[in-house]
Design an enzyme around this catalytic site. Structure first.
Site, PDB file in Angstrom:
ATOM      1  N   GLU A 231      16.246  39.360  73.633  1.00  0.00           N
ATOM      2  CA  GLU A 231      17.687  40.293  73.114  1.00  0.00           C
ATOM      3  C   GLU A 231      17.369  41.630  71.896  1.00  0.00           C
ATOM      4  O   GLU A 231      17.110  42.816  71.929  1.00  0.00           O
ATOM      5  CB  GLU A 231      18.737  39.626  72.208  1.00  0.00           C
TER       6      GLU A 231
ATOM      7  N   GLU B 290      22.827  23.354  67.060  1.00  0.00           N
ATOM      8  CA  GLU B 290      21.016  23.696  67.953  1.00  0.00           C
ATOM      9  C   GLU B 290      20.275  22.685  66.765  1.00  0.00           C
ATOM     10  O   GLU B 290      19.203  22.115  67.494  1.00  0.00           O
ATOM     11  CB  GLU B 290      20.698  25.358  67.191  1.00  0.00           C
TER      12      GLU B 290
ATOM     13  N   LYS C 104      12.348  35.708  64.257  1.00  0.00           N
ATOM     14  CA  LYS C 104      10.932  35.172  63.529  1.00  0.00           C
ATOM     15  C   LYS C 104      10.007  35.505  64.416  1.00  0.00           C
ATOM     16  O   LYS C 104       8.558  35.098  64.098  1.00  0.00           O
ATOM     17  CB  LYS C 104      11.389  33.515  63.526  1.00  0.00           C
TER      18      LYS C 104
ATOM     19  N   HIS D 226      47.827  28.966  63.262  1.00  0.00           N
ATOM     20  CA  HIS D 226      49.471  29.716  64.417  1.00  0.00           C
ATOM     21  C   HIS D 226      48.770  29.974  65.522  1.00  0.00           C
ATOM     22  O   HIS D 226      48.994  29.958  67.042  1.00  0.00           O
ATOM     23  CB  HIS D 226      49.144  30.654  64.429  1.00  0.00           C
TER      24      HIS D 226
ATOM     25  N   LYS E 154      15.849  30.235  79.322  1.00  0.00           N
ATOM     26  CA  LYS E 154      15.303  31.130  78.921  1.00  0.00           C
ATOM     27  C   LYS E 154      14.160  31.825  79.895  1.00  0.00           C
ATOM     28  O   LYS E 154      14.288  33.123  80.010  1.00  0.00           O
ATOM     29  CB  LYS E 154      14.102  31.686  77.586  1.00  0.00           C
TER      30      LYS E 154
ATOM     31  N   GLY F 146      14.098  29.111  62.455  1.00  0.00           N
ATOM     32  CA  GLY F 146      15.379  30.273  62.469  1.00  0.00           C
ATOM     33  C   GLY F 146      16.934  29.810  61.789  1.00  0.00           C
ATOM     34  O   GLY F 146      17.287  30.851  61.360  1.00  0.00           O
ATOM     35  N   ARG F 147      17.415  28.695  62.381  1.00  0.00           N
ATOM     36  CA  ARG F 147      18.564  28.185  61.618  1.00  0.00           C
ATOM     37  C   ARG F 147      18.770  28.033  59.798  1.00  0.00           C
ATOM     38  O   ARG F 147      19.990  27.980  59.185  1.00  0.00           O
ATOM     39  CB  ARG F 147      19.801  27.134  62.068  1.00  0.00           C
TER      40      ARG F 147
END
Ligand SMILES: O=P(O)(O)OC[C@H]1O[C@](O)(CO)[C@@H](O)[C@@H]1O
Length: 561
Positions: free
Chosen positions: A223, A364, A217, A395, A522, A278-279
């Site tokens: 990253e 978030e 965005k 399990h 950050k 973003g999410r």
């Protein structure tokens, strides 16, 4: 109620001082002492009554520790929070993200073509449709083999580079809709800053047949830019020419300048807008890799599923409103039962990344500690979301769900028809989906009703083992059931959770659309990176723990392993 009044969060009155809140606290003393066995025994039709349906999803919420009075009080809490007004404000494009003064208009991303929504004089739906059209043309060219790489070869590999919402959305939805994907194209998703991620994702690939889609965005995320530049270097090294970038890179972003600086031409940039968080962006251009995989038609079917749930959320009475009910139940357990976590348990292998996706969406959004007005909250906010595709979780951690000391409300998600109904050769069942779903139903039943000491004894269990084999039950769950995992069903499911998260945020009076908490890490990382890169060890000015760790790191880096 005036718009400013709602947006600045000056009202409603503090949550815990409201009548509905106090009544719920009082009511919890009664209901908290009741067992689901009792609630079902008292109302033979409970399982037929406590359900709701929308956009192809059926929600059974009868296995919750509630009665009609609980619902009435929770709905009153919603009303006292201005939930109706806040929903309208979000759909209208008001700046409901108050700390950034932005709208949260993800619902416009899936509004049907031809509908109108003007925000600050701009027809946002027309803009959305233009981008969708460009995405479709690009996706079709790649799927049909008309888009060729620099050396004239057909593109066979798509590598999506992004992180957070720019990765989890497309990666989750790609896996979820793999059944509908074009099999000749291979998709990989790179997010982590660890070089291993890109090295492994590109291992064995021919750059001449590979397209990178750099999704960010902001186009400033460390990253994504690091991985994007490394991918560029890898590509140019293999193809021997900088000009190859034009045929092997596309970008999705709101930052045209950043994209241009990276060297991606405007023709290969697909835009979106600051009002898409973003999410909340999987249904924007961020879903480009997904669209290439499943095709524009199926992508639009997914958007239609989102929209069907949006319409339901916007218009259905709250007592039958799936996202509102899920949101209110989350508040009930978080604030009155002190449940700190919530498990999401999709009984479908294709939904394996859904828990990770919902972690970002929920935590978030609602992992906040101050109200819209900046006051410290005196109640718990977001639950910790986690989960695993069934039956793998059974399990692993289900032991704790059944007999642990923590109360973990669970969402079970399943489908009536599997996508692979044929039994594999040698399978013990004609339809393996029945076996999967038998487990699905059995788990919600076991969690709710458990097994009493009398039942355990009646099985001939030795006295000393009885306490170990008792399952006290009374563990709440929601069951979400749809006919089949289709693009539309996935869209509706994601929208359901988006709006449930919003409902919770409205009750808690927090900004569900910002994420200031990730900024400090950050900023510190940038400072630390400069120190680690310095040849002459600088005087470290962190705390004594961080200083010692960094010195050790620098020393061991220079020694051979
Ligand atoms: O798409 P961008 O700008 O690279 O951001 C990636 C992610 O980073 C965050 O800003 C913080 O984790 C998320 O909200 C977002 O999804």
């Amino acid at each position: 109620m005036s718009r400013t009044f709602l947006l600045v969060g000056a009202t409603p009155p503090p949550l815990t001082s409201r009548r509905a809140w106090k009544a719920l606290a009082e009511h919890h003393r009664v209901i908290g002492a009741l067992h689901l066995r009792q609630l079902f025994a008292d109302d033979a039709r409970r399982g037929e009554r406590l359900n709701a349906e929308a956009a192809g999803w059926y929600l059974d919420y009868s296995k919750n520790r509630i009665n009609d009075e609980t619902l009435r009080l929770l709905l009153a809490l919603g009303d006292s929070s201005g939930l109706r007004e806040r929903i309208d404000a979000m759909f209208r494009g008001d700046p409901v993200n108050t700390t950034e003064q932005r709208a949260a208009l993800h619902t416009a991303l899936r509004a049907p073509a031809g509908t109108q929504l003007r925000v600050a004089g701009i027809d946002v739906i027309a803009e959305v449709q233009t981008v969708l059209g460009r995405m479709a043309a690009f996706a079709d060219a790649l799927r049909g083999g008309q888009w060729l790489g620099y050396t004239g070869k057909r593109i066979r590999n798509i590598v999506n580079i992004g992180i957070g919402g720019s990765d989890l959305g497309p990666a989750m939805a790609y896996k979820a809709l793999r059944h509908y994907s074009q099999r000749e194209l291979h998709f990989r998703f790179v997010s982590n800053l660890d070089a291993t991620a890109l090295v492994e994702a590109t291992r064995g690939l021919d750059a001449a047949e590979t397209l990178f889609i750099v999704c960010s965005k902001t186009f400033t995320t460390l990253e994504t830019l690091t991985n994007g530049h490394a991918a560029r270097t890898w590509c140019v090294a293999q193809l021997g020419d900088e000009r190859a970038v034009a045929r092997h890179f596309a970008a999705v972003s709101t930052n045209a300048e950043g994209v241009a600086r990276f060297g991606i031409a405007p023709a290969q940039m697909f835009g979106f807008w600051d009002w898409v968080g973003g999410r909340y962006s999987v249904d924007s251009a961020i879903g480009l890799s997904l669209m290439i995989a499943i095709g524009p038609e199926q992508f639009r079917a997914m958007l239609a599923g989102f929209h069907a749930m949006d319409t339901h959320f916007h218009s259905a009475p709250f007592g039958r409103n799936l996202p509102v009910l899920l949101g209110l139940l989350a508040v009930w357990y978080t604030n009155f039962f002190n449940a700190q976590t919530q498990a999401v348990l999709p009984y479908d292998q294709y939904l394996q990344r859904l828990p990770a996706y919902l972690q970002q969406l929920t935590m978030e959004s609602n992992g906040k500690q101050v109200t819209l007005a900046g006051m410290r909250v005196n109640y718990a906010t977001s639950p910790i979301v986690w989960g695993e595709a069934g039956t793998n979780g059974q399990h692993s951690f289900y032991q704790l769900l059944h007999q642990g000391t923590a109360l973990v409300p669970c969402d079970f998600i399943g489908f009536c028809q599997g996508l692979h109904p044929q039994a594999l050769e040698g399978s013990q069942s004609d339809d393996p989906h029945n076996l999967l779903m038998a487990n699905f139903f059995a788990q919600t039943e076991a969690l709710a009703f458990g097994k009493t000491a009398a039942q355990v004894r009646a099985e001939g269990t030795a006295d000393k083992l009885v306490p170990h084999r008792v399952l006290e039950g009374n563990r709440p769950s929601n069951t979400l059931l749809a006919q089949q995992l289709t693009p539309g069903a996935l869209g509706a499911l994601v929208a359901l959770y988006e709006h449930s998260v919003f409902t919770q945020g409205v009750i808690w009076n927090i900004d569900s659309f910002d994420q200031w908490g990730v900024e400090l890490g950050k900023a510190l990382a940038n400072q630390t990176a400069a120190e680690l890169a310095s040849v002459h060890a600088p005087a470290l000015e962190h705390d004594s723990s961080t200083n010692t760790l960094m010195r050790r790191y620098q020393r061991l880096r220079q020694e051979s392993p």
